[in-house]
Scaffold this motif. Structure first.
Motif, mmCIF file in Angstrom:
data_model
loop_
_atom_site.group_PDB
_atom_site.id
_atom_site.type_symbol
_atom_site.label_atom_id
_atom_site.label_comp_id
_atom_site.label_asym_id
_atom_site.label_seq_id
_atom_site.Cartn_x
_atom_site.Cartn_y
_atom_site.Cartn_z
ATOM 1 N N LEU A 67 0.805 -1.221 0.000
ATOM 2 C CA LEU A 67 0.000 0.000 0.000
ATOM 3 C C LEU A 67 0.841 1.277 0.000
ATOM 4 C CD1 LEU A 67 -2.980 -0.727 2.449
ATOM 5 C CD2 LEU A 67 -3.013 -0.675 -0.041
ATOM 6 N N GLY A 68 2.081 1.169 0.461
ATOM 7 C CA GLY A 68 2.940 2.347 0.504
ATOM 8 C C GLY A 68 2.994 3.036 1.851
ATOM 9 N N TYR A 69 2.173 2.596 2.803
ATOM 10 C CA TYR A 69 2.136 3.215 4.125
ATOM 11 C C TYR A 69 3.082 2.504 5.079
ATOM 12 C CZ TYR A 69 -2.255 4.934 2.126
ATOM 13 O OH TYR A 69 -3.194 5.497 1.303
ATOM 14 N N GLU A 70 3.574 3.243 6.070
ATOM 15 C CA GLU A 70 4.374 2.651 7.125
ATOM 16 C C GLU A 70 3.440 2.010 8.153
ATOM 17 O OE1 GLU A 70 7.636 2.336 7.259
ATOM 18 O OE2 GLU A 70 7.792 3.347 5.319
ATOM 19 N N PRO A 71 3.836 0.900 8.772
ATOM 20 C CA PRO A 71 2.984 0.257 9.775
ATOM 21 C C PRO A 71 2.537 1.205 10.884
ATOM 22 C CG PRO A 71 4.809 -1.180 9.218
ATOM 23 C CD PRO A 71 5.074 0.136 8.537
ATOM 24 N N SER A 72 3.427 2.101 11.290
ATOM 25 C CA SER A 72 3.125 2.988 12.411
ATOM 26 C C SER A 72 2.025 3.996 12.097
ATOM 27 C CB SER A 72 4.389 3.729 12.840
ATOM 28 O OG SER A 72 4.913 4.487 11.760
ATOM 29 N N GLU A 73 1.835 4.325 10.823
ATOM 30 C CA GLU A 73 0.824 5.315 10.465
ATOM 31 C C GLU A 73 -0.514 4.693 10.120
ATOM 32 O OE1 GLU A 73 1.488 7.467 6.735
ATOM 33 O OE2 GLU A 73 2.871 5.882 6.093
ATOM 34 N N PHE A 74 -0.577 3.362 10.067
ATOM 35 C CA PHE A 74 -1.804 2.698 9.637
ATOM 36 C C PHE A 74 -2.684 2.420 10.844
ATOM 37 C CE2 PHE A 74 -4.383 -0.734 7.718
ATOM 38 C CZ PHE A 74 -4.751 -0.086 6.552
ATOM 39 N N LEU A 121 -9.054 -0.337 -1.568
ATOM 40 C CA LEU A 121 -8.294 0.592 -0.736
ATOM 41 C C LEU A 121 -7.400 1.459 -1.613
ATOM 42 C CD1 LEU A 121 -7.058 -1.531 2.325
ATOM 43 C CD2 LEU A 121 -8.879 0.171 2.290
ATOM 44 N N LYS A 122 -7.228 2.705 -1.210
ATOM 45 C CA LYS A 122 -6.362 3.624 -1.951
ATOM 46 C C LYS A 122 -4.937 3.520 -1.444
ATOM 47 C CE LYS A 122 -6.903 8.083 -1.419
ATOM 48 N NZ LYS A 122 -7.483 9.447 -1.544
ATOM 49 N N LYS A 123 -4.019 3.269 -2.350
ATOM 50 C CA LYS A 123 -2.613 3.206 -1.994
ATOM 51 C C LYS A 123 -2.062 4.621 -1.800
ATOM 52 C CE LYS A 123 -1.256 0.737 -5.569
ATOM 53 N NZ LYS A 123 -0.385 -0.156 -6.404
ATOM 54 N N LYS A 124 -0.877 4.707 -1.276
ATOM 55 C CA LYS A 124 -0.298 6.018 -0.993
ATOM 56 C C LYS A 124 -0.081 6.822 -2.274
ATOM 57 C CE LYS A 124 2.804 8.093 2.339
ATOM 58 N NZ LYS A 124 3.711 7.815 3.481
ATOM 59 N N ASN A 125 0.100 6.131 -3.408
ATOM 60 C CA ASN A 125 0.300 6.836 -4.679
ATOM 61 C C ASN A 125 -1.011 7.257 -5.331
ATOM 62 O OD1 ASN A 125 -0.771 4.485 -5.737
ATOM 63 N ND2 ASN A 125 1.098 3.829 -6.771
ATOM 64 N N GLY A 126 -2.151 7.001 -4.650
ATOM 65 C CA GLY A 126 -3.444 7.430 -5.149
ATOM 66 C C GLY A 126 -4.204 6.390 -5.940
ATOM 67 N N GLU A 127 -3.546 5.302 -6.324
ATOM 68 C CA GLU A 127 -4.213 4.229 -7.054
ATOM 69 C C GLU A 127 -5.031 3.374 -6.093
ATOM 70 O OE1 GLU A 127 -1.168 2.028 -8.966
ATOM 71 O OE2 GLU A 127 -0.597 3.652 -10.350
ATOM 72 N N TYR A 128 -6.083 2.747 -6.635
ATOM 73 C CA TYR A 128 -6.890 1.839 -5.825
ATOM 74 C C TYR A 128 -6.535 0.394 -6.139
ATOM 75 C CZ TYR A 128 -10.001 5.385 -3.893
ATOM 76 O OH TYR A 128 -10.513 6.443 -3.187
ATOM 77 N N MET A 129 -6.578 -0.447 -5.117
ATOM 78 C CA MET A 129 -6.388 -1.879 -5.286
ATOM 79 C C MET A 129 -7.488 -2.600 -4.524
ATOM 80 S SD MET A 129 -3.198 -2.681 -2.696
ATOM 81 C CE MET A 129 -3.286 -4.424 -3.062
ATOM 82 N N ARG A 130 -7.824 -3.802 -4.968
ATOM 83 C CA ARG A 130 -8.854 -4.598 -4.285
ATOM 84 C C ARG A 130 -8.179 -5.582 -3.345
ATOM 85 N NH1 ARG A 130 -14.108 -5.426 -4.457
ATOM 86 N NH2 ARG A 130 -14.295 -3.974 -6.218
ATOM 87 N N ILE A 131 -8.605 -5.540 -2.087
ATOM 88 C CA ILE A 131 -8.037 -6.469 -1.102
ATOM 89 C C ILE A 131 -9.140 -7.416 -0.608
ATOM 90 C CG2 ILE A 131 -6.212 -4.882 -0.370
ATOM 91 C CD1 ILE A 131 -8.975 -5.475 2.075
ATOM 92 N N LEU A 132 -8.710 -8.612 -0.270
ATOM 93 C CA LEU A 132 -9.587 -9.570 0.394
ATOM 94 C C LEU A 132 -9.259 -9.516 1.882
ATOM 95 C CD1 LEU A 132 -11.645 -11.935 0.315
ATOM 96 C CD2 LEU A 132 -9.679 -13.470 0.110
#
Length: 254
Positions: A67-74, A121-132
């Motif tokens: 996703l591009g996020y750090e664990p601490s910020e999620f 979910l929206k990744k940090k770069n603004g793209e969306y991905m589908r998660i299960l």
């Protein structure tokens, strides 16, 4: 609007924990990793979630390359912010249904189910991905209150391209499964397509095991594995491993 939805989600999570405090629990992350064998694992990250307090207590470092996020910020506020706006109302409906399902289970069965549904979910770069999203309870009390859960998010963008979200409750240890549950619908048992042994073979197929390796794992002959493979393809109406795994994900067989 999103704050109202988040407050509603927190109410559901508090309710599933029966308004109790989990108390201290040392996060044995290596032990939780062993639980991943009950999940279909592609590119994934995992979390430990505390429903009564609405806190993500641990997020694996594998979230960053996905996703591009750090664990601490999620944290939950961020999760709610990055859910696709079209999927957010369904997310809340599904969470309400999940809460209702877990509350009606007897205490001894709370840890014998995993819930699963997908959303974007929206990744940090603004793209969306589908998660299960798949969840199992890892701590409850004698009354069945869900105090901590183990959450796995798997990238299924390459597998599922439609936007229909599907909620299922997959029974573990021989419990019945409830597939494609509609919010506010009564839970009716789904017909079991595959036997327990066939599901074991299917899981190992999904992990790219050869028939010989599957035979060694299950202590059966490669010929018997071949018979199980044929039966699995026949019952599911699939002809390729890719098609089989896609159907298995959609129907909660993995």
């Amino acid at each position: 609007m999103k704050k109202l939805l988040f407050d509603e989600a927190r109410k559901n999570w508090l309710e599933i924990g029966h308004h109790k405090k989990p108390g201290d629990l040392k996060l044995e992350v290596e032990l939780y990793k062993k639980m991943l064998n009950i999940f279909q694992v592609g590119d994934f990250y995992y979390m430990v979630f505390n429903p009564p307090e609405g806190i993500i207590e641990y997020t694996s470092s594998s979230i960053t390359p996905i996703l591009g996020y750090e664990p601490s910020e999620f944290q939950l506020e961020m999760l709610m912010e990055i859910i696709h706006p079209d999927d957010l109302p369904y997310f809340l409906d599904f969470e309400t249904t999940v809460t209702r399902f877990w509350k009606q289970l007897p205490p001894e069965k709370v840890m014998k189910y995993k819930s699963r549904y997908d959303y974007r979910l929206k990744k940090k770069n603004g793209e969306y991905m589908r998660i299960l999203q798949q969840i199992v309870t890892i701590q409850s009390d004698e009354h069945g209150a869900v105090l901590r859960t183990f959450v796995v998010h798997t990238d299924i963008s390459h597998i599922k391209h439609d936007h229909k979200m599907m909620l299922s409750f997959v029974g573990l240890e021989g419990e019945p499964s409830y597939i494609d549950v509609q919010p506010d619908a009564n839970f009716s048992k789904s017909r079991e397509v595959l036997t327990s042994r066939e599901k074991e073979v299917l899981y190992l197929i999904s992990q790219d095991y050869s028939s010989e390796a599957i035979g060694r794992c299950l202590n059966i002959s490669p010929k018997t594995v071949g018979t199980h493979r044929k039966n699995i393809y026949r019952k599911t109406g699939t002809h390729t491993v890719t098609g089989l795994i896609k159907l298995a994900l959609q129907n909660g067989w993995l």
